[in-house]
Enzyme design. Structure first.
Site, PDB file in Angstrom:
ATOM      1  N   GLY A 184      28.623   3.911 -24.704  1.00 37.21           N
ATOM      2  CA  GLY A 184      27.411   2.888 -23.983  1.00 37.21           C
ATOM      3  C   GLY A 184      27.544   1.804 -24.657  1.00 37.21           C
ATOM      4  CG  ASN A 221      31.484  -2.255 -26.224  1.00 33.06           C
ATOM      5  OD1 ASN A 221      30.994  -4.516 -26.468  1.00 33.06           O
ATOM      6  ND2 ASN A 221      32.380  -2.155 -25.686  1.00 33.06           N
ATOM      7  NE  ARG A 254      45.626   7.362 -12.444  1.00 37.76           N
ATOM      8  CZ  ARG A 254      45.201   7.829 -13.725  1.00 37.76           C
ATOM      9  NH1 ARG A 254      43.995   7.478 -13.794  1.00 37.76           N
ATOM     10  NH2 ARG A 254      45.583   8.992 -14.598  1.00 37.76           N
ATOM     11  CG  MET A 285      37.834   6.056 -21.912  1.00 33.81           C
ATOM     12  SD  MET A 285      38.581   4.844 -23.620  1.00 33.81           S
ATOM     13  CE  MET A 285      39.925   5.448 -24.460  1.00 33.81           C
ATOM     14  NE  ARG A 286      40.297   8.129 -13.327  1.00 35.56           N
ATOM     15  CZ  ARG A 286      40.259   9.167 -13.427  1.00 35.56           C
ATOM     16  NH1 ARG A 286      40.891  10.174 -13.991  1.00 35.56           N
ATOM     17  NH2 ARG A 286      41.096   8.482 -12.097  1.00 35.56           N
ATOM     18  CG  HIS A 288      42.416  -2.855 -25.341  1.00 33.87           C
ATOM     19  ND1 HIS A 288      42.535  -1.442 -24.899  1.00 33.87           N
ATOM     20  CD2 HIS A 288      43.531  -3.135 -26.351  1.00 33.87           C
ATOM     21  CE1 HIS A 288      43.813  -0.494 -25.524  1.00 33.87           C
ATOM     22  NE2 HIS A 288      43.999  -2.025 -26.462  1.00 33.87           N
ATOM     23  CB  THR A 303      46.549  -8.532 -13.593  1.00 35.94           C
ATOM     24  OG1 THR A 303      46.839  -7.533 -14.942  1.00 35.94           O
ATOM     25  CG2 THR A 303      45.920  -9.145 -13.951  1.00 35.94           C
ATOM     26  CG  ASP A 348      45.041  -1.650 -22.469  1.00 33.91           C
ATOM     27  OD1 ASP A 348      43.628  -1.527 -21.432  1.00 33.91           O
ATOM     28  OD2 ASP A 348      45.437  -0.786 -23.138  1.00 33.91           O
ATOM     29  CD  GLU A 391      35.123  -3.316 -29.075  1.00 27.98           C
ATOM     30  OE1 GLU A 391      34.184  -2.356 -28.406  1.00 27.98           O
ATOM     31  OE2 GLU A 391      36.203  -2.589 -28.503  1.00 27.98           O
TER      32      GLU A 391
HETATM   33  C1  GAR Z   1      35.228   0.247 -27.315  1.00 26.13           C
HETATM   34  O1  GAR Z   1      35.649   0.076 -28.081  1.00 26.13           O
HETATM   35  C2  GAR Z   1      36.208  -0.246 -26.422  1.00 26.13           C
HETATM   36  O2  GAR Z   1      36.496  -1.341 -26.884  1.00 26.13           O
HETATM   37  C3  GAR Z   1      37.022   0.944 -26.000  1.00 26.13           C
HETATM   38  O3  GAR Z   1      36.388   2.211 -26.166  1.00 26.13           O
HETATM   39  C4  GAR Z   1      35.205   1.530 -26.936  1.00 26.13           C
HETATM   40  C5  GAR Z   1      33.892   2.701 -25.916  1.00 26.13           C
HETATM   41  O4  GAR Z   1      33.056   2.356 -27.029  1.00 26.13           O
HETATM   42  N1  GAR Z   1      37.976   1.156 -24.541  1.00 26.13           N
HETATM   43  C6  GAR Z   1      39.168   1.102 -24.848  1.00 26.13           C
HETATM   44  O5  GAR Z   1      39.465   1.747 -25.770  1.00 26.13           O
HETATM   45  C7  GAR Z   1      39.624   0.902 -23.203  1.00 26.13           C
HETATM   46  N2  GAR Z   1      41.076   1.262 -22.935  1.00 26.13           N
HETATM   47  P1  GAR Z   1      31.402   2.722 -25.888  1.00 26.13           P
HETATM   48  O6  GAR Z   1      31.243   3.355 -25.280  1.00 26.13           O
HETATM   49  O7  GAR Z   1      30.293   2.993 -27.313  1.00 26.13           O
HETATM   50  O8  GAR Z   1      31.266   0.625 -25.580  1.00 26.13           O
END
Ligand code: GAR
Length: 223
Positions: A17, A19, A70, A95-96, A114, A146, A150, A180
């Site tokens: 978390g 981000n 799903r 991550m799904r 991403h 979409t 990715d 990010e």
């Molecule tokens: C981030 O680096 C994000 O870009 C990646 O997971 C991390 C989450 O970090 N997302 C993916 O790989 C999506 N396919 P966070 O939970 O600390 O924000």
């Protein structure tokens, strides 16, 4: 978007978390005109939930293991987002893979970040993959979601030069801290101001079609 000047943001997470924390900080100091109406996690043990709870954000756990497939998980997620009346749905380390039906029903309101310079390194293990391919540069991308994994239209990318001492762990840290944490709050700020839109499959920024993604040079002061 609703009639008020504050966009209703739902943040969907699976992990640490960071981000989410960057978005929350940018809302708190007025850089994003939005309110986080809910933090949704598919994992009860996501570290980001502890932060969200401590920050007083409404938290919702939808454990994916409890859904038979799903489509039923996605239906529950959609129902939760509708109940929250989310204007913008921010996937932040979620991550799904989402079903095409889900994605279509939130089209134009669904953003993802991403950890690679898309279209390079879709999917998982992006940092190791960049090193393995001998890439000179690495970074992260914010894009509209979409049905193509990715593959949605890109909004902004931040990049840096890979150094001789960068291993996958160090690249992950640089991507998170240097890219990010800056580009995602900025993209969401533009969305909340309606300067950024998704129209007929393309990105429109300040009224014009965006042919190439924006970059770190386009960040506003403070991001
Ligand atoms: C981030 O680096 C994000 O870009 C990646 O997971 C991390 C989450 O970090 N997302 C993916 O790989 C999506 N396919 P966070 O939970 O600390 O924000």
């Amino acid at each position: 978007m609703n009639g008020s000047s504050f966009a209703r943001l739902a943040v969907v997470i699976s992990g640490r978390g960071r981000n989410l924390q960057a978005l929350h900080a940018a809302i708190a100091d007025g850089r994003i005109a939005a309110r986080i109406v809910g933090v949704i996690s598919n994992r009860a043990d996501a570290e980001g939930l502890a932060f969200a709870g401590a920050a007083g954000l409404p938290c919702f756990v939808l454990p994916h293991v409890e859904y038979r497939d799903r489509a039923s998980f996605d239906a529950a997620l959609a129902a939760q987002l509708r109940e929250l009346r989310a204007d913008i749905v921010v996937l932040a380390g979620f991550m799904r893979i989402l079903t095409a039906d889900f994605v279509r029903s939130f089209e134009g309101r669904l953003l993802n970040i991403h950890p690679s310079l898309l279209p390079r390194h879709k999917g998982l293990d992006t940092h190791a993959s960049a090193l393995r391919d001998g890439d000179a540069e690495h970074g992260a991308t914010v894009h509209f979601v979409t049905p193509e994994l990715d593959g949605g239209p890109r909004v902004i990318q931040g990049k840096f030069t890979i150094g001789a001492h960068d291993d996958a762990a160090r690249l992950a840290e640089r991507v998170m801290m240097d890219v990010e944490q800056r580009i995602y709050p900025q993209a969401v700020a533009w969305m909340a101001r309606r300067e950024l839109r998704f129209e007929q499959g393309s990105v429109v920024f300040r009224g014009r079609p965006l042919l190439e993604p924006l970059s770190l040079h386009d960040l506003e002061p403070g991001f």
